[in-house]
Design an enzyme around this catalytic site. Structure first.
Site, PDB file in Angstrom:
ATOM      1  CB  SER A   8      -0.185   7.508   5.974  1.00 43.67           C
ATOM      2  OG  SER A   8      -0.895   8.275   5.022  1.00 43.67           O
ATOM      3  CB  CYS A  49      -0.910  -0.009   1.216  1.00 44.54           C
ATOM      4  SG  CYS A  49      -1.772   1.539   1.506  1.00 44.54           S
TER       5      CYS A  49
END
Length: 215
Positions: free
Chosen positions: A72, A19
């Site tokens: 993130s 990812c």
């Protein structure tokens, strides 16, 4: 507290091995030379104890003592503050706010297209590839002005950009000759030792397979 939190005595990043959001968190973790473990998790088989840490069921997830973070961008900003040297955000509030806004625009304008390329159906993915390529070409002057993206020093913005740009050839997005500044930028950032260190075995295999297929 749940098992995933209790069993960790040092900082741990739970990350998907392919990812792009997990990759950028891994990249910043390496840039900071943080004493931490990276545990790879298949996001399609999301463990129940991690679900309790992140109700959205997404990766990456960072555990630092009794703190659990997801998203993130939040993780990258936390790492920059947790390990302040070298700083990856500008020191003054105005420049820092501009960098945060720039990252927000990259996420909204480019990462959403990458999400469609990876996850959407064939027709929508093809449209996203075309649009991402056009947007990058339009941004060529921004890559020409400095060594890094709008800066002469490596910043958190580059940490966000690099995993996206590294993936362009994997998804069949070719930049024209006039995009030399972008190609040079990609080479400059992805050749950093920290970027190489941040890549999973699966990502290395992905690129190796692509090179073999293209040759």
């Amino acid at each position: 507290m749940i098992n995933a939190l209790n069993r960790k005595s040092i900082m741990t990043l739970f990350a998907d091995p392919v990812c792009h959001y997990s990759h950028r968190a891994r990249f910043i973790l390496c840039e900071k030379s943080a004493s931490a473990e990276v545990e790879f998790v298949d996001s399609k088989e999301f463990p129940e104890d991690l679900q309790e840490l992140n109700p959205y069921g997404t990766l990456p997830i960072l555990i630092d003592r009794d703190l659990a973070l997801f998203n993130s961008r939040i993780i990258m900003e936390y790492l920059d503050e947790r390990f302040p040297h070298p700083p990856l955000y500008p020191i003054d509030p105005v420049s820092r706010a501009r960098s945060r806004l720039l990252i927000h625009r990259i996420d909204q304008d480019w990462y959403t297209l990458l999400d469609d390329i990876v996850n959407a159906g064939e027709k929508k993915a093809a449209k996203a590839k075309k649009l991402l390529r056009e947007n990058l070409i339009a941004s060529i002057p921004l890559f020409e002005s400095n060594k890094y993206f709008l800066s002469d020093e490596f910043t958190l913005v580059d940490g966000v950009l690099a995993p996206l740009l590294w993936r362009l050839p994997l998804y069949g997005i070719e930049l024209p000759k006039e995009a030399k500044a972008i190609k040079d930028y990609i080479a400059r950032v992805t050749k950093r030792d920290t970027f190489q260190e941040s890549m999973s075995k699966e990502e290395l295999d992905m690129m190796e397979s692509h090179i073999l297929m293209a040759s």
